[in-house]
Design a protein around this motif. Structure first.
Motif, PDB file in Angstrom:
ATOM      1  N   TRP A   1       6.871 -14.849  44.547  1.00  0.00           N
ATOM      2  CA  TRP A   1       6.101 -13.428  43.602  1.00  0.00           C
ATOM      3  C   TRP A   1       4.811 -13.810  44.336  1.00  0.00           C
ATOM      4  O   TRP A   1       3.937 -13.457  44.183  1.00  0.00           O
ATOM      5  CB  TRP A   1       5.370 -13.878  42.099  1.00  0.00           C
ATOM      6  CG  TRP A   1       7.195 -13.330  41.615  1.00  0.00           C
ATOM      7  CD1 TRP A   1       7.781 -14.053  40.143  1.00  0.00           C
ATOM      8  CD2 TRP A   1       7.329 -12.147  41.248  1.00  0.00           C
ATOM      9  NE1 TRP A   1       8.538 -12.947  39.865  1.00  0.00           N
ATOM     10  CE2 TRP A   1       8.001 -11.896  40.509  1.00  0.00           C
ATOM     11  CE3 TRP A   1       6.762 -10.748  42.085  1.00  0.00           C
ATOM     12  CZ2 TRP A   1       8.798 -10.317  39.396  1.00  0.00           C
ATOM     13  CZ3 TRP A   1       6.697  -9.167  41.325  1.00  0.00           C
ATOM     14  CH2 TRP A   1       8.209  -9.372  40.279  1.00  0.00           C
ATOM     15  N   SER A   2       4.515 -15.164  45.255  1.00  0.00           N
ATOM     16  CA  SER A   2       3.534 -15.308  45.859  1.00  0.00           C
ATOM     17  C   SER A   2       2.885 -14.394  47.311  1.00  0.00           C
ATOM     18  O   SER A   2       1.794 -14.143  47.471  1.00  0.00           O
ATOM     19  CB  SER A   2       2.985 -17.083  46.303  1.00  0.00           C
ATOM     20  OG  SER A   2       4.286 -16.960  47.140  1.00  0.00           O
TER      21      SER A   2
ATOM     22  N   SER B   1      -3.637  -7.783  43.031  1.00  0.00           N
ATOM     23  CA  SER B   1      -5.437  -8.154  43.188  1.00  0.00           C
ATOM     24  C   SER B   1      -5.958  -9.229  42.416  1.00  0.00           C
ATOM     25  O   SER B   1      -6.324  -9.982  42.290  1.00  0.00           O
ATOM     26  CB  SER B   1      -5.634  -7.166  42.728  1.00  0.00           C
ATOM     27  OG  SER B   1      -5.130  -6.702  41.423  1.00  0.00           O
ATOM     28  N   ALA B   2      -4.300  -9.773  41.555  1.00  0.00           N
ATOM     29  CA  ALA B   2      -5.266 -11.242  40.922  1.00  0.00           C
ATOM     30  C   ALA B   2      -4.211 -11.681  40.380  1.00  0.00           C
ATOM     31  O   ALA B   2      -2.390 -11.609  39.859  1.00  0.00           O
ATOM     32  CB  ALA B   2      -5.769 -10.569  39.409  1.00  0.00           C
ATOM     33  N   PRO B   3      -4.016 -13.114  40.149  1.00  0.00           N
ATOM     34  CA  PRO B   3      -3.319 -14.084  39.661  1.00  0.00           C
ATOM     35  C   PRO B   3      -2.285 -14.368  38.132  1.00  0.00           C
ATOM     36  O   PRO B   3      -1.381 -14.465  37.853  1.00  0.00           O
ATOM     37  CB  PRO B   3      -3.426 -15.262  39.807  1.00  0.00           C
ATOM     38  CG  PRO B   3      -5.126 -15.241  39.536  1.00  0.00           C
ATOM     39  CD  PRO B   3      -4.953 -14.090  39.928  1.00  0.00           C
TER      40      PRO B   3
ATOM     41  N   ILE C   1      -1.915 -13.113  30.205  1.00  0.00           N
ATOM     42  CA  ILE C   1      -3.060 -12.969  30.141  1.00  0.00           C
ATOM     43  C   ILE C   1      -2.913 -11.734  28.873  1.00  0.00           C
ATOM     44  O   ILE C   1      -4.052 -11.397  28.397  1.00  0.00           O
ATOM     45  CB  ILE C   1      -3.555 -11.281  30.782  1.00  0.00           C
ATOM     46  CG1 ILE C   1      -4.577 -10.133  31.107  1.00  0.00           C
ATOM     47  CG2 ILE C   1      -2.037 -10.357  31.254  1.00  0.00           C
ATOM     48  CD1 ILE C   1      -6.035 -11.206  31.684  1.00  0.00           C
ATOM     49  N   SER C   2      -1.487 -11.444  28.316  1.00  0.00           N
ATOM     50  CA  SER C   2      -2.054 -10.685  27.066  1.00  0.00           C
ATOM     51  C   SER C   2      -2.348 -11.253  25.522  1.00  0.00           C
ATOM     52  O   SER C   2      -3.092 -10.837  25.027  1.00  0.00           O
ATOM     53  CB  SER C   2      -0.265  -9.772  26.737  1.00  0.00           C
ATOM     54  OG  SER C   2      -0.048 -11.543  26.266  1.00  0.00           O
ATOM     55  N   THR C   3      -2.256 -12.445  25.618  1.00  0.00           N
ATOM     56  CA  THR C   3      -2.801 -13.389  24.789  1.00  0.00           C
ATOM     57  C   THR C   3      -4.243 -13.388  24.502  1.00  0.00           C
ATOM     58  O   THR C   3      -5.184 -12.659  23.690  1.00  0.00           O
ATOM     59  CB  THR C   3      -3.329 -14.951  25.049  1.00  0.00           C
ATOM     60  OG1 THR C   3      -1.418 -15.164  25.722  1.00  0.00           O
ATOM     61  CG2 THR C   3      -3.094 -15.632  24.133  1.00  0.00           C
ATOM     62  N   ALA C   4      -4.660 -13.068  25.604  1.00  0.00           N
ATOM     63  CA  ALA C   4      -6.764 -12.757  25.956  1.00  0.00           C
ATOM     64  C   ALA C   4      -6.890 -11.403  25.706  1.00  0.00           C
ATOM     65  O   ALA C   4      -7.542 -10.675  24.693  1.00  0.00           O
ATOM     66  CB  ALA C   4      -6.855 -13.181  26.802  1.00  0.00           C
ATOM     67  N   PHE C   5      -5.667 -10.189  26.087  1.00  0.00           N
ATOM     68  CA  PHE C   5      -5.435  -8.826  25.689  1.00  0.00           C
ATOM     69  C   PHE C   5      -5.496  -8.058  24.422  1.00  0.00           C
ATOM     70  O   PHE C   5      -6.616  -7.529  23.144  1.00  0.00           O
ATOM     71  CB  PHE C   5      -4.220  -8.340  26.575  1.00  0.00           C
ATOM     72  CG  PHE C   5      -4.171  -6.152  26.027  1.00  0.00           C
ATOM     73  CD1 PHE C   5      -4.978  -4.891  26.280  1.00  0.00           C
ATOM     74  CD2 PHE C   5      -3.275  -6.417  24.932  1.00  0.00           C
ATOM     75  CE1 PHE C   5      -5.243  -4.664  25.957  1.00  0.00           C
ATOM     76  CE2 PHE C   5      -3.153  -5.017  24.594  1.00  0.00           C
ATOM     77  CZ  PHE C   5      -3.247  -3.789  25.112  1.00  0.00           C
TER      78      PHE C   5
END
Length: 183
Positions: free
Chosen positions: A152-153, A162-164, A174-178
């Motif tokens: 995936w790298s 565009s972002a990790p 990321i869904s935790t912050a979402f």
């Protein structure tokens, strides 16, 4: 028309509400396991619960210590829940839920993508109005090793991310912050 609607004291409404709470509990548990989130997982089991996954069996405290933080060799998991067969008898329920689970595993020779399928057999109880698991057993029906994992790298299909945050969920999803963003 309103006379046909179920109300909170109606047994049909209570059954639907119980089934929905059981379903929500199972979905939250899968989410917690995929993110190694002790709080989400703990909210789905009663403290006196037991588990038996065939490869691990024990009380809830031992299970939680096993699944959180999880193995560094398993970088990503995804539990996909299928249909559930739910039998409710008062404040107790027996639930069989189909599951397919993806795991990215590195056993020392590079990451591999593996899948397994089976069923969770959950005994659940409603206590103080909440449905949670008192006993869970995993029954395995199939296993598939898809071989070496894609890197995936390098992005997706030759296009860089565009972002990790576009890959993975076991740590720093990321869904935790979402969901925490209430704006």
């Amino acid at each position: 028309m309103m006379e046909n609607m179920a109300m909170p004291d109606d047994p049909a409404w209570r059954l639907l509400a119980d089934r929905q709470q059981i379903s929500d509990c199972l979905a939250q548990l899968a989410r917690g396991e995929d993110r190694r989130d002790a709080g989400l997982i703990s909210a789905c089991f009663w403290p006196d619960a037991t588990t038996d996954y065939g490869i691990f069996a024990g009380d809830f405290a031992a299970y939680l210590a096993w699944v959180v933080p999880g193995s560094d060799a398993i970088a990503v998991t995804q539990h996909i829940l299928g249909q559930s067969h739910v039998v409710i008898e008062g404040d107790r329920a027996r639930v069989e839920t189909q599951v397919s689970a993806y795991h990215r595993i590195d056993a020392g020779d590079g990451a591999r993508d593996v899948w397994l399928g089976g069923r969770y057999l959950d005994a659940m109880e409603r206590r103080t109005g909440d449905w949670r698991i008192t006993r869970r057993m995993m029954v395995y029906d199939w296993f598939r090793d898809d071989g070496p994992a894609v890197d995936w790298s390098q992005g997706l299909m030759g296009m860089a991310f565009s972002a990790p945050h576009f890959t993975g969920r076991a740590r720093g999803d990321i869904s935790t912050a979402f969901f925490a963003d209430h704006d």
